[in-house]
Design a protein around this motif. Sequence first.
Motif, short mmCIF file in Angstrom:
data_model
loop_
_atom_site.label_atom_id
_atom_site.label_comp_id
_atom_site.label_asym_id
_atom_site.label_seq_id
_atom_site.Cartn_x
_atom_site.Cartn_y
_atom_site.Cartn_z
N ILE A 45 43.02 43.43 22.76
CA ILE A 45 42.46 42.74 23.92
C ILE A 45 43.59 42.61 24.94
O ILE A 45 44.63 42.03 24.65
N GLU A 46 43.35 43.18 26.11
CA GLU A 46 44.39 43.20 27.14
C GLU A 46 43.92 42.46 28.38
O GLU A 46 42.80 42.65 28.84
N ALA A 47 44.78 41.60 28.91
CA ALA A 47 44.51 40.91 30.17
C ALA A 47 45.02 41.78 31.31
O ALA A 47 46.19 42.16 31.34
N LEU A 48 44.12 42.11 32.22
CA LEU A 48 44.46 42.95 33.37
C LEU A 48 44.18 42.19 34.65
O LEU A 48 43.23 41.42 34.72
N LYS A 49 44.97 42.42 35.66
CA LYS A 49 44.73 41.81 36.98
C LYS A 49 44.02 42.83 37.86
O LYS A 49 44.45 43.98 37.98
N THR A 50 42.93 42.41 38.48
CA THR A 50 42.23 43.27 39.42
C THR A 50 42.96 43.21 40.77
O THR A 50 43.79 42.32 40.99
N PRO A 51 42.64 44.10 41.70
CA PRO A 51 43.28 44.06 43.02
C PRO A 51 43.04 42.73 43.74
O PRO A 51 43.84 42.34 44.60
N THR A 52 41.97 42.03 43.40
CA THR A 52 41.69 40.73 44.04
C THR A 52 42.38 39.57 43.34
O THR A 52 42.25 38.43 43.76
N GLY A 53 43.12 39.87 42.24
CA GLY A 53 43.84 38.82 41.53
C GLY A 53 43.08 38.20 40.38
O GLY A 53 43.61 37.35 39.67
N GLN A 54 41.84 38.63 40.18
CA GLN A 54 41.04 38.11 39.07
C GLN A 54 41.55 38.71 37.75
O GLN A 54 41.99 39.85 37.71
N THR A 55 41.51 37.93 36.67
CA THR A 55 41.87 38.44 35.36
C THR A 55 40.63 39.05 34.71
O THR A 55 39.57 38.43 34.67
#
Length: 107
Positions: A43-53
């Motif tokens: 399970i990986e936490a990624l940041k979207t371009p808008t800053g959402q996880t």
Amino acid sequence: MGVGMHIVYLGFAGSIPIEAEAGVQLVRLERFAGVLAGCHLAIEALKTPTGQTLYDARLDLMTRVDGFTPIGHCSSPDPREAVRQAFDAAERLLGDANRELRRSATE
């Protein structure tokens, strides 16, 4: 003996509720214990371009016949939902394979 699972967290520390959800979902795969040796869940936490996880769950099945079988990526803002989606996909795949084996045996 049940199906074992190894969980890896990438980009965050993980949590007891996420592990509990993964354990609940693993129970769904117990009926395939004859063909399933274990699984690996990342399970990986990624940041979207808008800053959402966004949480990306990857489930790899270790089958007794074919060995390593990767399940596609499942993503959600809720890590528990991403885990549920990954196990949904695994259950569909194992169910389809099980039905195909039964069909071949009767032909």
